[in-house]
Design a protein around this motif. Structure first.
Motif, PDB file in Angstrom:
ATOM      1  N   ARG A  11      -7.605  12.458  -8.881  1.00 36.97           N
ATOM      2  CA  ARG A  11      -8.834  11.849  -8.383  1.00 36.97           C
ATOM      3  C   ARG A  11      -8.531  10.956  -7.189  1.00 36.97           C
ATOM      4  NH1 ARG A  11     -11.595   9.330 -13.585  1.00 36.97           N
ATOM      5  NH2 ARG A  11     -12.949   8.484 -11.955  1.00 36.97           N
ATOM      6  N   ALA A  12      -9.195  11.242  -6.083  1.00 35.56           N
ATOM      7  CA  ALA A  12      -8.923  10.522  -4.836  1.00 35.56           C
ATOM      8  C   ALA A  12      -9.221   9.039  -4.965  1.00 35.56           C
ATOM      9  CB  ALA A  12      -9.750  11.129  -3.700  1.00 35.56           C
ATOM     10  N   GLU A  13     -10.262   8.693  -5.726  1.00 37.33           N
ATOM     11  CA  GLU A  13     -10.609   7.277  -5.839  1.00 37.33           C
ATOM     12  C   GLU A  13      -9.532   6.491  -6.582  1.00 37.33           C
ATOM     13  OE1 GLU A  13     -13.020   9.423  -9.123  1.00 37.33           O
ATOM     14  OE2 GLU A  13     -12.303   9.791  -7.081  1.00 37.33           O
ATOM     15  N   LYS A  14      -8.864   7.151  -7.533  1.00 40.07           N
ATOM     16  CA  LYS A  14      -7.766   6.481  -8.231  1.00 40.07           C
ATOM     17  C   LYS A  14      -6.581   6.282  -7.295  1.00 40.07           C
ATOM     18  CE  LYS A  14      -8.320   7.548 -13.159  1.00 40.07           C
ATOM     19  NZ  LYS A  14      -7.626   8.117 -14.345  1.00 40.07           N
ATOM     20  N   THR A  15      -6.278   7.314  -6.514  1.00 43.96           N
ATOM     21  CA  THR A  15      -5.164   7.211  -5.570  1.00 43.96           C
ATOM     22  C   THR A  15      -5.412   6.089  -4.574  1.00 43.96           C
ATOM     23  OG1 THR A  15      -4.751   9.588  -5.786  1.00 43.96           O
ATOM     24  CG2 THR A  15      -3.775   8.484  -3.889  1.00 43.96           C
ATOM     25  N   GLU A  16      -6.630   6.001  -4.068  1.00 41.64           N
ATOM     26  CA  GLU A  16      -6.958   4.954  -3.099  1.00 41.64           C
ATOM     27  C   GLU A  16      -6.897   3.575  -3.741  1.00 41.64           C
ATOM     28  OE1 GLU A  16      -7.599   3.226   0.399  1.00 41.64           O
ATOM     29  OE2 GLU A  16      -7.213   5.352   0.041  1.00 41.64           O
ATOM     30  N   ALA A  17      -7.349   3.472  -4.994  1.00 37.23           N
ATOM     31  CA  ALA A  17      -7.285   2.188  -5.697  1.00 37.23           C
ATOM     32  C   ALA A  17      -5.838   1.743  -5.886  1.00 37.23           C
ATOM     33  CB  ALA A  17      -7.987   2.296  -7.052  1.00 37.23           C
ATOM     34  N   ILE A  18      -4.958   2.701  -6.156  1.00 41.71           N
ATOM     35  CA  ILE A  18      -3.538   2.377  -6.329  1.00 41.71           C
ATOM     36  C   ILE A  18      -2.941   1.926  -5.000  1.00 41.71           C
ATOM     37  CG2 ILE A  18      -1.268   3.329  -6.893  1.00 41.71           C
ATOM     38  CD1 ILE A  18      -2.745   5.216  -8.876  1.00 41.71           C
ATOM     39  N   ARG A  19      -3.255   2.633  -3.918  1.00 40.19           N
ATOM     40  CA  ARG A  19      -2.744   2.231  -2.600  1.00 40.19           C
ATOM     41  C   ARG A  19      -3.140   0.789  -2.282  1.00 40.19           C
ATOM     42  NH1 ARG A  19      -5.349   7.047  -0.276  1.00 40.19           N
ATOM     43  NH2 ARG A  19      -3.917   8.793  -0.278  1.00 40.19           N
ATOM     44  N   THR A  20      -4.416   0.496  -2.471  1.00 41.08           N
ATOM     45  CA  THR A  20      -4.906  -0.851  -2.181  1.00 41.08           C
ATOM     46  C   THR A  20      -4.203  -1.880  -3.052  1.00 41.08           C
ATOM     47  OG1 THR A  20      -7.075   0.039  -1.561  1.00 41.08           O
ATOM     48  CG2 THR A  20      -6.967  -2.302  -2.104  1.00 41.08           C
ATOM     49  N   ALA A  21      -4.026  -1.546  -4.325  1.00 38.46           N
ATOM     50  CA  ALA A  21      -3.373  -2.467  -5.250  1.00 38.46           C
ATOM     51  C   ALA A  21      -1.930  -2.739  -4.848  1.00 38.46           C
ATOM     52  CB  ALA A  21      -3.427  -1.900  -6.668  1.00 38.46           C
TER      53      ALA A  21
END
Length: 238
Positions: free
Chosen positions: A55-65
């Motif tokens: 899921r792209a939104e999870k990947t992006e959330a991890i990057r931001t984190a």
């Protein structure tokens, strides 16, 4: 600098739990109500219909984190648990994408090398340099960037892989922009065609990085304009 970056996850799919298989008749016993013996073909285990894409939104959330954790606690104290907690995901979601925090940070830092800044095209060398310096200074003043870069530099002194990734991110990320400025100036006749591009890159990128990141000194009013003028003069002398 901290905008969305494209990474290549190590696992192309999110695994799904395998579906359970129906129970077959016990060995040596007849199937109920059918008269079949135990040597009849056993029911096949059902194969999952498919696997979910990461899921792209999870990947992006991890990057931001990751960037937020680096700024908050530094690389040494950063953990997969802390990243997952800040991203609002489980640790498994992180490990499906990256093997360790080192691989995670290397991946994101390396992505900076291809992200880059837009190449100024104002019509003159000095104004191109001034715009480049304004964009770069703004990025380096970002609170997260100003904390992350020095921390990763300290880690790079101990970790060759980190040193290589950081060098590429900091140098190659600027190389295409600086080369574009130099080539345009050569085409306009502002610079000699045979100038040393590698030396030109050092001259363009070095002074601002030194002041903003290494010594972390404030920029007095008009500094970027004067720096652009001095750099343009230096490039003409090459």
């Amino acid at each position: 600098m901290l905008s969305s970056m494209t990474t290549s996850p190590t696992d192309p799919t999110e695994p799904t739990e395998p579906a359970g298989s129906p129970a077959g008749p016990a060995d040596g016993a007849a199937a109920s109500g059918t008269g079949r013996t135990a040597d009849a073909p056993r029911p096949r285990r059902r194969v999952p219909a498919g696997a979910a894409v990461l899921r792209a939104e999870k990947t992006e959330a991890i990057r931001t984190a990751v960037f937020e954790e680096l700024a908050a606690v530094g690389y040494g104290r950063m953990s997969i648990e802390g990243i997952a907690r800040r991203a609002g995901v489980g640790k498994t979601a992180v490990y499906r994408r990256w093997r360790s925090k080192l691989h995670l940070v290397l991946d994101l830092v390396s992505a900076l090398a291809v992200q880059g800044l837009p190449t100024p095209d104002t019509g003159s060398l000095e104004s191109d340099l001034r715009l480049l310096y304004e964009l770069t200074a703004r990025a380096l003043r970002h609170p997260v960037a100003s904390q992350i870069i020095p921390d990763l530099q300290a880690e790079a002194a101990r970790n060759p892989d980190m040193a290589d990734a950081l060098q590429k991110a900091l140098r190659q990320g600027q190389a295409s922009v600086a080369s574009g400025i130099v080539r345009a100036a050569v085409q306009r006749g502002e610079l000699a065609a045979e100038l040393d591009e590698d030396l030109a890159l050092d001259l363009i990128s070095g002074p601002l990085y030194w002041r903003a990141v290494v010594v972390r000194a404030k920029q007095p009013k008009g500094y970027l304009a004067r720096l652009a003028g001095a750099t343009a003069a230096g490039l003409r002398a090459l």
